[in-house]
Design a protein around this motif. Sequence first.
Motif, PDB file in Angstrom:
ATOM      1  N   ARG A  37       1.087  -1.076  -0.082  1.00 27.72           N
ATOM      2  CA  ARG A  37       0.257   0.278   0.122  1.00 27.72           C
ATOM      3  C   ARG A  37       0.970   1.468   0.347  1.00 27.72           C
ATOM      4  N   LEU A  38       2.174   1.380   0.834  1.00 27.21           N
ATOM      5  CA  LEU A  38       2.987   2.757   0.374  1.00 27.21           C
ATOM      6  C   LEU A  38       3.441   2.720  -0.837  1.00 27.21           C
ATOM      7  N   ASN A  39       4.238   1.265  -1.173  1.00 28.40           N
ATOM      8  CA  ASN A  39       4.420   2.040  -2.533  1.00 28.40           C
ATOM      9  C   ASN A  39       3.242   2.573  -3.488  1.00 28.40           C
ATOM     10  N   GLY A  74       1.160   6.657  -7.213  1.00 29.67           N
ATOM     11  CA  GLY A  74       0.331   7.797  -7.736  1.00 29.67           C
ATOM     12  C   GLY A  74      -1.192   7.867  -7.024  1.00 29.67           C
ATOM     13  N   GLY A  75      -0.906   7.519  -5.627  1.00 31.94           N
ATOM     14  CA  GLY A  75      -2.096   6.776  -5.088  1.00 31.94           C
ATOM     15  C   GLY A  75      -3.154   5.902  -5.143  1.00 31.94           C
ATOM     16  N   VAL A  76      -2.705   5.128  -5.788  1.00 30.23           N
ATOM     17  CA  VAL A  76      -3.501   4.110  -5.810  1.00 30.23           C
ATOM     18  C   VAL A  76      -4.182   2.802  -5.189  1.00 30.23           C
ATOM     19  N   GLN A  77      -5.150   2.762  -4.950  1.00 33.80           N
ATOM     20  CA  GLN A  77      -6.002   1.895  -3.950  1.00 33.80           C
ATOM     21  C   GLN A  77      -5.483   0.424  -4.084  1.00 33.80           C
ATOM     22  N   PRO A 110      -0.758  -2.778 -11.636  1.00 41.53           N
ATOM     23  CA  PRO A 110       0.636  -2.249 -12.879  1.00 41.53           C
ATOM     24  C   PRO A 110       2.639  -0.939 -12.488  1.00 41.53           C
ATOM     25  N   LYS A 111       1.513  -0.025 -11.592  1.00 41.71           N
ATOM     26  CA  LYS A 111       2.202   0.674 -10.973  1.00 41.71           C
ATOM     27  C   LYS A 111       2.460   0.415  -9.630  1.00 41.71           C
TER      28      LYS A 111
END
Length: 223
Positions: free
Chosen positions: A69-71, A76-79, A147-148
């Motif tokens: 979650r940190l990464n 990009g602030g991805v959920q 993907p991020k």
Amino acid sequence: LIQINEFLKDQQWACKGPVQLKYKNNILQGGRLYTPFQSLPDRKIRLRINTLINNQPIGEVDFSANHLRLNLAVNGGVQAGETPYEDIADEAGLVGVESDIRAKVKSFITFAMGSSDAEQTRRLCHSKKIDNTQFDALVAACQKLYPKLELFSGWGIYAQNFEGQILKQVMLEGIKKGIVCLPVHDAVAVQQEHLKWAEETMLECWDRQMETNGLARVKVDLP
């Protein structure tokens, strides 16, 4: 840390000792909080969770899938969703006992985020009985679902830095209310009466540190 340790001097818990902030090579690498309490056994023998803080029973509030979650927050602030490990396992087609499958995915993510290349991760995964077919399926699943997500770059050591800063903020918030928080890797131990406060404060401090809103998740462990 001086403020934290001054507050803790008058409190009582098992293996009492000062809280330290430990880095690796520089102030961006590592940076987790350490105290002897977290070294108490708590897997095969559930000792630590059955100890007391100021003669009161405790619980531990743990960040869930925290490095992942940190990464994603940084990239990009991805959920990540509610159950990222289970989602990765399903996408990779892993079958078996649910707890064993989750443990394999967790080990893969830990190794993949801490290693500097894929082959180093692959070798480490073999120690957890993750064969080459499963390894390749896990890599493909992560690439499809997230993907991020940054794998095989040694980023785990930077995640520890974020964890240390977040838990330090939680402990300082606890001092304001007279609540003892003891760091346990990416979790805190508190008296059971303060578990709800700890859940809310950990999520708030995570968002404050990562400049996000609602990306973290926590879970509670009780004796």
